[in-house]
Write a protein that holds these residues in place. Structure first.
Motif, short mmCIF file in Angstrom:
data_model
loop_
_atom_site.label_atom_id
_atom_site.label_comp_id
_atom_site.label_asym_id
_atom_site.label_seq_id
_atom_site.Cartn_x
_atom_site.Cartn_y
_atom_site.Cartn_z
N LYS A 26 0.90 -1.12 -0.16
CA LYS A 26 0.05 0.00 -0.14
C LYS A 26 0.91 1.24 0.10
N LEU A 27 2.14 1.22 0.55
CA LEU A 27 3.12 2.38 0.30
C LEU A 27 3.56 2.59 -0.97
N ALA A 28 3.21 1.80 -1.76
CA ALA A 28 3.59 1.99 -3.53
C ALA A 28 5.31 2.22 -3.42
N ASP A 29 5.96 1.61 -2.44
CA ASP A 29 7.47 1.81 -2.63
C ASP A 29 8.09 3.26 -1.86
N THR A 30 7.02 3.83 -1.33
CA THR A 30 7.43 5.06 -0.72
C THR A 30 8.49 4.98 0.26
N SER A 31 9.08 5.92 0.69
CA SER A 31 10.03 5.75 1.86
C SER A 31 9.22 6.42 2.94
N LEU A 32 9.66 5.97 4.18
CA LEU A 32 9.10 6.59 5.63
C LEU A 32 10.10 7.44 6.34
N PHE A 33 10.09 8.43 6.71
CA PHE A 33 10.94 9.28 7.38
C PHE A 33 10.47 9.44 8.76
N LEU A 34 11.17 8.83 9.90
CA LEU A 34 10.95 8.93 11.23
C LEU A 34 11.60 10.14 11.74
N ILE A 35 10.62 11.00 12.38
CA ILE A 35 11.03 12.10 13.02
C ILE A 35 10.67 12.41 14.55
N GLY A 36 11.14 12.93 15.24
CA GLY A 36 10.92 13.18 16.74
C GLY A 36 12.01 13.54 17.52
N ILE A 37 11.71 13.81 18.89
CA ILE A 37 12.66 14.68 19.63
C ILE A 37 13.60 13.35 20.08
N MET A 38 15.04 13.62 20.70
CA MET A 38 15.81 12.88 21.12
C MET A 38 14.87 11.73 22.15
N GLY A 39 15.35 10.45 22.04
CA GLY A 39 14.78 9.60 22.88
C GLY A 39 13.49 8.95 22.57
N SER A 40 12.96 9.36 21.29
CA SER A 40 11.71 8.74 21.11
C SER A 40 11.68 7.41 20.20
N GLY A 41 12.86 7.17 20.14
CA GLY A 41 13.16 5.64 19.38
C GLY A 41 13.42 5.54 17.84
N LYS A 42 13.82 6.45 17.13
CA LYS A 42 13.64 6.43 15.87
C LYS A 42 14.58 5.47 15.23
N SER A 43 15.81 5.40 15.62
CA SER A 43 16.70 4.26 15.37
C SER A 43 16.32 2.93 15.45
N THR A 44 15.88 2.65 16.82
CA THR A 44 15.32 1.52 17.02
C THR A 44 14.07 1.06 16.36
N VAL A 45 13.06 1.93 16.38
CA VAL A 45 11.90 1.68 15.60
C VAL A 45 12.31 1.64 14.05
N GLY A 46 13.02 2.58 13.56
CA GLY A 46 13.46 2.44 12.20
C GLY A 46 13.75 0.87 11.82
N ALA A 47 14.68 0.55 12.55
CA ALA A 47 15.23 -0.78 12.15
C ALA A 47 14.22 -1.99 12.08
#
Length: 170
Positions: free
Chosen positions: A4-25
């Motif tokens: 459903k994303l049609a090959d679109t990328s997702l950009f995770l944003i948020g303040i420090m500690g929000s888990g962007k790196s962990t959730v991203g992986a």
């Protein structure tokens, strides 16, 4: 979901500690996407951590490098891109973030502060060296810093396509 994303990328944003790196992986693995982390890419290109770059070159030079990295990866498809918390501060970065779906990870300041403290404040350029005269930052001083950052960045974070609240058990 990935189809459903049609090959679109997702950009995770948020303040420090929000888990962007962990959730991203984890999210990239679940979607069958590649995971890119702008802080890791900066480290790979410059051979310096974000904290080292902040200390040696200053925040504006770091943000310029961060923007160049984002400009490079923004055209990629089928990626989950974990960004630095301040990437939203540069207006030109939004042109690149709008190449995909922006997902804001948002949590309570105290939860985020506990995560940052557990992860190590030396990894956080906006905290290392800014301990307000303290030897080691406390939960209260980190909460205050997070709240101050949120005050200046909140309107930018609210531009995200999707906001995902973080639960207290995180």
């Amino acid at each position: 979901v990935a189809n459903k994303l049609a090959d679109t990328s997702l950009f995770l944003i948020g303040i420090m500690g929000s888990g962007k790196s962990t959730v991203g992986a984890s999210l990239a693995k679940a979607l069958g996407y590649n995971h890119l982390d702008t802080d890791e890419l900066i480290k790979s290109v410059t051979k310096k951590t974000p904290s080292e770059l902040f200390a040696e070159a200053g925040e504006s030079e770091f943000r310029a490098i961060e923007s160049m990295i984002l400009a490079e990866v923004a055209a990629y498809k089928r990626c989950v891109i974990s960004t630095g918390g301040g990437i939203v501060c540069e207006k030109t970065n939004w042109m690149h973030l709008h190449n995909g779906v922006t997902v804001r990870l948002h949590g309570d300041s105290e939860l985020l502060a506990r995560r940052v403290l557990a992860d190590g404040v030396e990894k956080r350029p906006l905290l290392s060296g800014d301990t307000s005269g303290e030897e080691q930052p406390t939960i209260d001083s980190i909460v205050a810093k997070i709240n101050a950052l949120l005050e200046t960045r909140e309107t930018m974070y609210k531009q995200a396509d999707i906001t995902v609240p973080l639960g207290a058990r995180d």
